[in-house]
Design a protein around this motif. Sequence first.
Motif, short mmCIF file in Angstrom:
data_model
loop_
_atom_site.label_atom_id
_atom_site.label_comp_id
_atom_site.label_asym_id
_atom_site.label_seq_id
_atom_site.Cartn_x
_atom_site.Cartn_y
_atom_site.Cartn_z
N GLN A 74 0.83 -1.20 0.00
CA GLN A 74 0.00 0.00 0.00
C GLN A 74 0.87 1.25 0.00
O GLN A 74 0.59 2.21 -0.73
CB GLN A 74 -0.93 -0.01 1.20
N ALA A 75 1.92 1.25 0.78
CA ALA A 75 2.83 2.40 0.81
C ALA A 75 3.57 2.55 -0.51
O ALA A 75 3.77 3.66 -1.00
CB ALA A 75 3.81 2.25 1.97
N LEU A 76 3.99 1.43 -1.10
CA LEU A 76 4.67 1.49 -2.39
C LEU A 76 3.76 2.03 -3.48
O LEU A 76 4.19 2.84 -4.32
CB LEU A 76 5.19 0.10 -2.78
N VAL A 77 2.50 1.60 -3.49
CA VAL A 77 1.56 2.08 -4.50
C VAL A 77 1.27 3.55 -4.31
O VAL A 77 1.18 4.31 -5.28
CB VAL A 77 0.27 1.23 -4.47
N LEU A 78 1.13 3.99 -3.07
CA LEU A 78 0.89 5.42 -2.82
C LEU A 78 2.05 6.26 -3.34
O LEU A 78 1.85 7.30 -3.98
CB LEU A 78 0.68 5.66 -1.33
N THR A 79 3.27 5.81 -3.11
CA THR A 79 4.44 6.51 -3.62
C THR A 79 4.47 6.48 -5.15
O THR A 79 4.78 7.48 -5.80
CB THR A 79 5.72 5.88 -3.06
N ALA A 80 4.14 5.34 -5.74
CA ALA A 80 4.14 5.21 -7.19
C ALA A 80 3.08 6.10 -7.84
O ALA A 80 3.29 6.62 -8.94
CB ALA A 80 3.92 3.75 -7.59
#
Length: 114
Positions: A74-80
Amino acid sequence: MELILSLGIGVLVGSGTWLLFRPRTYQVIIGLALLSYAINLFIFSMGRLTVNAPPVIQPGTEIDPAAFADPIPQALVLTAIVIGFATTALFLVVLLATRGLTGTDHVDGKEDDR
């Protein structure tokens, strides 16, 4: 739920790939954006799809890691998403500048002779 998500990812990848092969620059940029959305959904789905699961651990209860979604994807997708929005905006500015300089928005810089 998994079937709907898989179909959504497949439609985004198919549409994005089709748009990448188009001759106009704007269509290529939109195709790249659709591919990035599909990749984001894929990464998000790797964190387990849980329905009606509590987002926070209740005090005094036994902790079962299988009952919770993984927060790292979830954190990776938010950053992406943030990075993808910034690069799409940059590509659109470059598209407008190139169109102003060359007078066309074709990928190869030449208008079709039809």
